[in-house]
Design a protein around this motif. Structure first.
Motif, PDB file in Angstrom:
ATOM      1  N   PRO A 148      36.626  43.813  38.919  1.00 27.11           N
ATOM      2  CA  PRO A 148      35.463  44.714  38.885  1.00 27.11           C
ATOM      3  C   PRO A 148      34.236  44.091  38.191  1.00 27.11           C
ATOM      4  O   PRO A 148      33.097  44.399  38.571  1.00 27.11           O
ATOM      5  CB  PRO A 148      35.985  45.925  38.101  1.00 27.11           C
ATOM      6  CG  PRO A 148      37.453  45.932  38.368  1.00 27.11           C
ATOM      7  CD  PRO A 148      37.854  44.488  38.446  1.00 27.11           C
TER       8      PRO A 148
ATOM      9  N   CYS B 290      34.463  49.475  32.683  1.00 28.02           N
ATOM     10  CA  CYS B 290      34.998  49.271  34.037  1.00 28.02           C
ATOM     11  C   CYS B 290      35.003  50.563  34.842  1.00 28.02           C
ATOM     12  O   CYS B 290      35.622  51.554  34.440  1.00 28.02           O
ATOM     13  CB  CYS B 290      36.407  48.711  33.950  1.00 28.02           C
ATOM     14  SG  CYS B 290      37.110  48.420  35.585  1.00 28.02           S
TER      15      CYS B 290
ATOM     16  N   LEU C  79      44.804  46.216  38.462  1.00 28.81           N
ATOM     17  CA  LEU C  79      44.747  46.700  39.844  1.00 28.81           C
ATOM     18  C   LEU C  79      45.602  45.850  40.783  1.00 28.81           C
ATOM     19  O   LEU C  79      46.063  46.326  41.804  1.00 28.81           O
ATOM     20  CB  LEU C  79      43.298  46.645  40.361  1.00 28.81           C
ATOM     21  CG  LEU C  79      42.315  47.660  39.794  1.00 28.81           C
ATOM     22  CD1 LEU C  79      40.892  47.306  40.219  1.00 28.81           C
ATOM     23  CD2 LEU C  79      42.669  49.068  40.259  1.00 28.81           C
TER      24      LEU C  79
ATOM     25  N   CYS D 169      42.753  45.860  28.286  1.00 30.20           N
ATOM     26  CA  CYS D 169      41.781  45.015  28.987  1.00 30.20           C
ATOM     27  C   CYS D 169      40.441  45.143  28.268  1.00 30.20           C
ATOM     28  O   CYS D 169      39.916  46.261  28.114  1.00 30.20           O
ATOM     29  CB  CYS D 169      41.647  45.479  30.439  1.00 30.20           C
ATOM     30  SG  CYS D 169      40.279  44.667  31.286  1.00 30.20           S
TER      31      CYS D 169
ATOM     32  N   HIS E 263      37.704  47.314  29.748  1.00 26.43           N
ATOM     33  CA  HIS E 263      37.947  48.698  30.157  1.00 26.43           C
ATOM     34  C   HIS E 263      36.843  49.696  29.788  1.00 26.43           C
ATOM     35  O   HIS E 263      36.558  50.603  30.570  1.00 26.43           O
ATOM     36  CB  HIS E 263      39.356  49.193  29.726  1.00 26.43           C
ATOM     37  CG  HIS E 263      39.460  49.755  28.349  1.00 26.43           C
ATOM     38  ND1 HIS E 263      40.057  49.073  27.308  1.00 26.43           N
ATOM     39  CD2 HIS E 263      39.047  50.955  27.828  1.00 26.43           C
ATOM     40  CE1 HIS E 263      40.010  49.830  26.229  1.00 26.43           C
ATOM     41  NE2 HIS E 263      39.400  50.955  26.507  1.00 26.43           N
TER      42      HIS E 263
HETATM   43 FE1  SF4 Z   1      40.390  45.871  33.316  1.00 26.34          FE
HETATM   44 FE2  SF4 Z   1      41.671  47.918  34.363  1.00 26.34          FE
HETATM   45 FE3  SF4 Z   1      39.173  47.462  35.091  1.00 26.34          FE
HETATM   46 FE4  SF4 Z   1      41.121  45.845  35.876  1.00 26.34          FE
HETATM   47  S1  SF4 Z   1      40.880  47.998  36.421  1.00 26.34           S
HETATM   48  S2  SF4 Z   1      39.156  45.215  35.039  1.00 26.34           S
HETATM   49  S3  SF4 Z   1      42.460  45.839  34.103  1.00 26.34           S
HETATM   50  S4  SF4 Z   1      39.857  48.021  33.056  1.00 26.34           S
END
Ligand code: SF4
Length: 328
Positions: A251, A294, A321, A288, A291
């Motif tokens: 992302p 995101c 993901l 992450c 996050h």
């Molecule tokens: Fe990070 Fe989750 Fe976004 Fe993937 S979906 S970039 S793991 S916050």
């Protein structure tokens, strides 16, 4: 083992955070956090990410201008992290760096000829002063300057010309690898293209290999064969250039690509606006690190760090993901 020119494995560069005069630091900024990649001879690996993401620290640690905390750096099959100072000096003729600010890295009291001749004599290139003078003239021509410029001082040149001198100094010692650390970000856009073309031309004529670091994805796109995207000390995506632009998976990469203006007025792109700023690297978010910003985050993202997955050959991504799809 690969036959790559450079192999970096689980590289870490951690900086202690000052806790006061007498307290030993127990907190670290993980400027580079377990990064692995390789660079094949003759390719350009672009590294892109926002300011403070650790990309310059990573580049400098490969040359050991900053000491790595842990991990392995193999150059031409030889481990770099345990070389002595003397061995490191020899290695530096094979691995060179071009800095963002050429003016700061050029001695203002020396003429261009002296700057380049000094680089040559330090690495025992050229048997005599006469031969070194000829080599200096050749270097200047190679970077698009005139041998007549040899007697001038750095302040007598424009920013773009100074960067050409910085490049001439890097190629003077016949390196196999050049790490270009934001080499055009201090220059006007019109001059940037000229300097990028100098890099491209030298790659062809001298068979160079580059790690090209920049915060501007369009600059990295122009010069790179493969691209690594960094966020808060991590390499979140790594793949070849075409794949990155046609099928960005992370992302954060998707947001960076959406921010590049389209050259075709008929093509309407939807820009992904990221919320918030890059978090403080002293206390990065749990799970992450991306996050909080995101748009695709899930509950697992707030708790668990994503693993790096090879989604298809040579296309690596660190994102929850894709973890499930890779297990099917
Ligand atoms: Fe990070 Fe989750 Fe976004 Fe993937 S979906 S970039 S793991 S916050």
């Amino acid at each position: 083992m690969t036959d790559a020119l450079l192999d970096v494995n689980d590289l870490q560069v951690y900086f202690p955070v000052n806790n006061g005069l007498f307290k030993k630091s127990s907190t670290f900024v993980k400027a580079v956090d377990n990064i692995s990649f390789s660079v094949q001879k003759g390719e350009t690996l672009g590294i892109v990410g926002e300011s403070g993401c650790g990309k310059s620290t990573m580049g400098r640690s490969i040359l050991r201008l900053i000491e790595p905390t842990a991990g392995s750096i193999r150059f031409k099959g030889r481990e770099v992290t345990n070389l002595s100072r003397q061995e490191l000096r020899k290695l530096r003729s094979d691995m060179q760096i071009v800095f963002q600010d050429p003016y700061a890295s050029l001695n203002p009291q020396l003429t261009v000829e002296s700057i380049l001749a000094e680089a040559l004599s330090t690495h025992h290139i050229g048997k005599s002063a006469k031969e070194r003078k000829e080599l200096v003239a050749e270097l200047l021509v190679n970077v698009g300057l005139s041998p007549k410029h040899a007697g001038r001082y750095p302040h007598e040149f424009s920013g773009g010309q100074r960067q050409r001198i910085g490049i001439a100094r890097a190629i003077a010692v016949n390196p196999a690898l050049i790490i270009a650390d934001e080499p055009v970000s201090a220059l006007d856009v019109s001059v940037q293209a000229q300097i990028l073309n100098v890099f491209q031309q030298l790659k062809k004529t001298l068979g160079l290999t580059y790690i090209f670091i920049a915060h501007d994805l369009s600059v990295v796109k122009y010069v790179s064969d493969r691209i690594g995207v960094m966020y808060l000390g991590k390499m979140v995506e790594l793949t070849d250039k075409r794949q990155l632009f046609e099928n960005p998976l992370h992302p954060y990469t998707q947001a960076l690509i959406s921010a590049i203006p389209s050259l075709d007025p008929d093509v309407k792109k939807e820009r992904i606006i990221l919320q918030g700023d890059v978090p403080n690297p002293i206390s990065p978010p749990k799970g992450c690190a991306f996050h909080p910003r995101c748009p695709m985050r899930m509950s697992v993202c707030e708790q668990e760090k994503p693993r790096q997955i090879e989604v298809e050959k040579g296309h690596f991504v660190s994102c929850h993901l894709y973890e499930q799809s890779s297990q099917i």
